[in-house]
Write an enzyme that holds these catalytic residues in place. Structure first.
Site, PDB file in Angstrom:
ATOM      1  N   SER A  21      82.426 111.009  23.559  1.00 28.55           N
ATOM      2  CA  SER A  21      81.942 109.919  22.704  1.00 28.55           C
ATOM      3  C   SER A  21      81.916 108.648  23.534  1.00 28.55           C
ATOM      4  O   SER A  21      81.852 108.704  24.758  1.00 28.55           O
ATOM      5  CB  SER A  21      82.835 109.780  21.464  1.00 28.55           C
ATOM      6  OG  SER A  21      82.234 108.923  20.527  1.00 28.55           O
ATOM      7  N   ASN A  22      81.939 107.495  22.908  1.00 24.89           N
ATOM      8  CA  ASN A  22      81.967 106.228  23.645  1.00 24.89           C
ATOM      9  C   ASN A  22      82.764 105.214  22.837  1.00 24.89           C
ATOM     10  O   ASN A  22      83.219 105.509  21.727  1.00 24.89           O
ATOM     11  CB  ASN A  22      80.541 105.739  23.935  1.00 24.89           C
ATOM     12  CG  ASN A  22      79.765 105.511  22.666  1.00 24.89           C
ATOM     13  OD1 ASN A  22      80.088 104.641  21.875  1.00 24.89           O
ATOM     14  ND2 ASN A  22      78.732 106.330  22.433  1.00 24.89           N
ATOM     15  N   ALA A  23      82.907 104.014  23.388  1.00 28.04           N
ATOM     16  CA  ALA A  23      83.838 103.029  22.823  1.00 28.04           C
ATOM     17  C   ALA A  23      83.215 102.154  21.737  1.00 28.04           C
ATOM     18  O   ALA A  23      83.818 101.156  21.333  1.00 28.04           O
ATOM     19  CB  ALA A  23      84.378 102.145  23.943  1.00 28.04           C
ATOM     20  N   SER A  24      82.042 102.513  21.251  1.00 35.73           N
ATOM     21  CA  SER A  24      81.421 101.684  20.204  1.00 35.73           C
ATOM     22  C   SER A  24      82.346 101.565  18.994  1.00 35.73           C
ATOM     23  O   SER A  24      82.855 102.564  18.490  1.00 35.73           O
ATOM     24  CB  SER A  24      80.096 102.324  19.768  1.00 35.73           C
ATOM     25  OG  SER A  24      79.654 101.725  18.576  1.00 35.73           O
ATOM     26  N   ALA A  88      75.388 103.629  18.997  1.00 37.19           N
ATOM     27  CA  ALA A  88      75.571 103.979  20.412  1.00 37.19           C
ATOM     28  C   ALA A  88      75.624 105.506  20.473  1.00 37.19           C
ATOM     29  O   ALA A  88      76.689 106.114  20.414  1.00 37.19           O
ATOM     30  CB  ALA A  88      76.852 103.357  20.948  1.00 37.19           C
TER      31      ALA A  88
END
Ligand code: CTP
Length: 211
Positions: A21-24, A88
């Site tokens: 995943s990502n830090a959004s 994101a």
């Protein structure tokens, strides 16, 4: 107007318990949803996993993977006048998800990754010509050129371009790129401030007297 907003990250599972995943944080997308609601518009918010409460007066559809985000957006699209894609989205997913849990072997592991669905590009292909769309682009280098490429590739009316500093931050500084590649507007402040400017912009350019 009825506006579809995407927000937050998506997740792509490697096995039953691990994901990429990502830090959004989802803050920018949620601020856009709240600003639209405050301006009197109906909002369907398709949201990846975030730690934010559902904004009052907004219909939220919770999703986890990019495929689920795509399906939820395509279902909502026919009732919408416009789309603001702030999510994101994970760009890659494993070619095959492993059932159960990957166990250690004592050596390196390799995963084959393939591209996920491009949700906004698919909206851009399927939408009726009267539906306006705004993308968000997070760019580290050549932001205006890359934003214009995305605007064309995804059939958007506008692209809001911001830098990596925007991820999970309280504030944002953005430029709005139009179809000629020029900077149509630039805004900075809290994400709520930027969202209010963006909503006022789409109202001026895409609203009608009945809104
Ligand atoms: N987007 C999307 N689905 C994807 C990737 C991006 O809907 N699979 C949307 C985002 O929500 C955003 C816009 O497309 O509105 C641009 O996202 P960005 O991540 O900047 O662009 P990508 O197309 O993923 O290109 P790259 O990561 O290579 O810069």
């Amino acid at each position: 107007m009825h506006v579809l907003v995407t927000a937050g990250p998506t997740r792509e599972y490697l096995d039953d318990v691990r994901f990429l995943s990502n830090a959004s944080s989802g803050r920018m997308g949620y601020a856009v949803a709240a600003a639209l609601r405050d301006a009197g518009h109906a909002v369907t918010l398709v949201s990846g996993p975030v730690e934010l409460p559902r904004p009052d007066g907004v219909t939220r559809v919770d999703v986890e993977t990019t495929g689920q985000m795509r399906d939820a957006c395509l279902e909502a699209l026919p009732g919408c006048d416009g789309v603001i894609a702030v999510a994101a989205v994970c760009d890659y997913k494993p070619a095959a998800k492993i059932e159960g849990k990957i166990t250690k072997t004592g050596g390196p592991v390799t995963f084959e990754m393939i591209e996920t669905d491009d949700v906004l590009a698919e909206i851009g292909r399927r939408k009726s010509p009267t539906v306006w769309t705004v993308g968000f682009a997070l760019e580290a280098a050549n932001p205006r050129e890359r934003a214009l490429q995305k605007l064309r590739a995804k059939n958007c009316d506008w692209v809001v371009v911001n830098g990596p500093h925007a991820i999970a931050a309280e504030t944002n500084a953005v430029e709005l790129i139009g179809p000629d590649g020029g900077v149509a507007a630039s805004w900075e402040g809290t994400k709520a401030d930027v969202a209010r400017h963006l909503v006022a912009w789409v109202e001026r350019h895409h609203g009608d007297a009945s809104d």
